[in-house]
Design an enzyme around this catalytic site. Structure first.
Site: not given
Ligand code: NAD
Length: 368
Positions: A122, A127, A130, A133, A228
């Site tokens: 990620r 991106q 991805d 996402s 994450y």
């Molecule tokens: P994910 O599907 O792994 O998790 C979903 C959400 O669950 C996350 O926000 C995580 O913090 C939350 N979570 C985990 N354990 C928890 C708990 N015990 N209680 C409450 N919440 C909990 O995550 P995602 O949606 O794939 O993305 C996570 C992060 O990565 C985000 O900040 C996103 O913006 C970032 N991201 C970055 C890129 C990039 O290319 N830079 C791409 C995709 C996502």
């Protein structure tokens, strides 16, 4: 280079790996594209649209596999599909190698160069590729629509001749990509939305969507360097369960999306917490495919406990196949154009995008 797209064969899979628009882009980039007859039908992409974009339509999946250098799929290949793969060809799909050991070893044995976009790092550079996402965006949106169709309440506040109706209170647990889209969708429907996540960075994003962030003193660093969530310590997790139990009592709708990469989804709502909720409340557990966030949720099923409806919908992205496929196609084409140089696969394993996504190559299983 010939790129082939078979019709997806998994049950209830309505997506297709390439849309006609993106097929046309690949043709313009100098690739030959062939699509199995009817591959896009379930996503509302007719064969004629692919032909108009410069692709050809072939009769069977066997033709696609026999005539393609790279096969693009959505789901992991079935045993039958692996048998159709030609030695030395490539395949791109989305799957966790650990969940598909048979397919992975068969792909290795057939000397297929298989990539899984579920393993994409990620990073900013990746991106546009991805898929996690883009498909999570669909899941977050659709989860709210399912909740809205299940609840006995309106989402918006209504002032009518028959009196004033209060808006639905929606709580979103886990505010990553799916959760943020759920918040935005519930807000557009007029609900009062609050959200919780263990990553403090999320607060600002939640508030920028017009929702309230419910904060808990975590007392430990819950975020990895990659952005994450980390698994919480037992003590913090216990406090989290109590904190969430207090908040779900007031909610009409709870959408749960919490996940920890590579691990089972954390339990956030216990059976006791469900029993303390108001009858008529709805929980949509978007994390059900990795174990679920609600103790009572069951994959693909509706469970009713004490008047609370708990839904564990599977493969939400497939239920919005047109746009899910359109986004998927753009992601997969970005990846393909990244790994193809001068009409050949450029397997530079010093490149993290290629190294991390390549599951099998030259007879070797690289990710199990
Ligand atoms: P994910 O599907 O792994 O998790 C979903 C959400 O669950 C996350 O926000 C995580 O913090 C939350 N979570 C985990 N354990 C928890 C708990 N015990 N209680 C409450 N919440 C909990 O995550 P995602 O949606 O794939 O993305 C996570 C992060 O990565 C985000 O900040 C996103 O913006 C970032 N991201 C970055 C890129 C990039 O290319 N830079 C791409 C995709 C996502």
């Amino acid at each position: 280079m010939k790129v082939g797209v078979p019709k997806e064969t998994a049950a209830n899979e309505r997506r297709v790996a390439l849309s006609p628009e993106v097929a046309g882009r690949l043709v313009k980039a100098g690739l030959t594209v062939q699509v199995e007859r009817g591959a896009g039908t379930a996503a509302s992409f007719p064969d004629e649209a692919y032909v108009a974009a410069g692709a050809s339509v072939v009769a069977t999946a066997a033709d696609v596999f026999a005539q393609s250098d790279v096969v693009l799929k959505v789901q992991a290949p079935s045993t039958a599909e692996v048998q159709l793969c030609r030695e030395g060809t490539a395949l791109v799909a989305v799957f966790q190698p650990s969940a598909e050991p048979q397919a992975v070893s068969a792909l290795g044995a057939r000397k297929v160069t298989a990539f899984s976009l579920a393993l994409l790092p990620r990073i900013t550079r990746a991106q546009p590729m991805d898929v996690l996402s883009s498909q999570a965006t669909v899941a977050g949106y659709k989860a709210v629509l399912i909740a809205a169709a299940t609840t006995g309440r309106f989402f918006p506040m209504l002032v009518t001749a028959a009196g004033t109706l209060t808006p639905a209170r929606v709580l979103v647990l886990g505010a990553g990509v799916a959760g943020l889209q759920a918040i935005a969708t519930a807000r557009r429907l007029g609900a009062v939305v609050s959200a919780f996540d263990v990553r403090p960075a999320v607060k600002e994003q939640v508030e920028s969507l017009g929702a309230k962030f419910v904060a808990m003193e975590i007392g430990e660093h819950a975020e990895t360097a990659g952005g994450y969530a980390k698994q919480l310590s037992d003590d913090t997790h216990r406090r989290e369960l109590e904190f969430i139990a207090e908040h779900v009592k007031d909610a009409d709708i709870v959408i749960t999306t919490a996940a920890i990469p590579g691990k089972r989804a954390p339990t956030l709502i216990t059976a006791d917490a469900v029993r303390a909720m108001k009858p008529g409340s709805v929980i949509v557990d978007v994390a059900i495919e990795t174990g679920g966030n609600c103790e009572l949720a069951r994959p693909g099923a509706e469970v009713v406990e004490n008047g609370v409806v708990i839904l564990g919908p599977l493969n939400l992205a497939s239920t919005l196949p047109y746009h899910a496929s359109q986004m998927y196609a753009r992601n997969v084409a970005s990846f393909l154009l990244y790994v193809v140089r001068d009409g050949r696969l450029n397997l530079d394993f010093s490149d993290d995008i290629i190294r991390e996504t390549c599951v099998t190559h030259g007879g070797e299983v690289r990710k199990a």
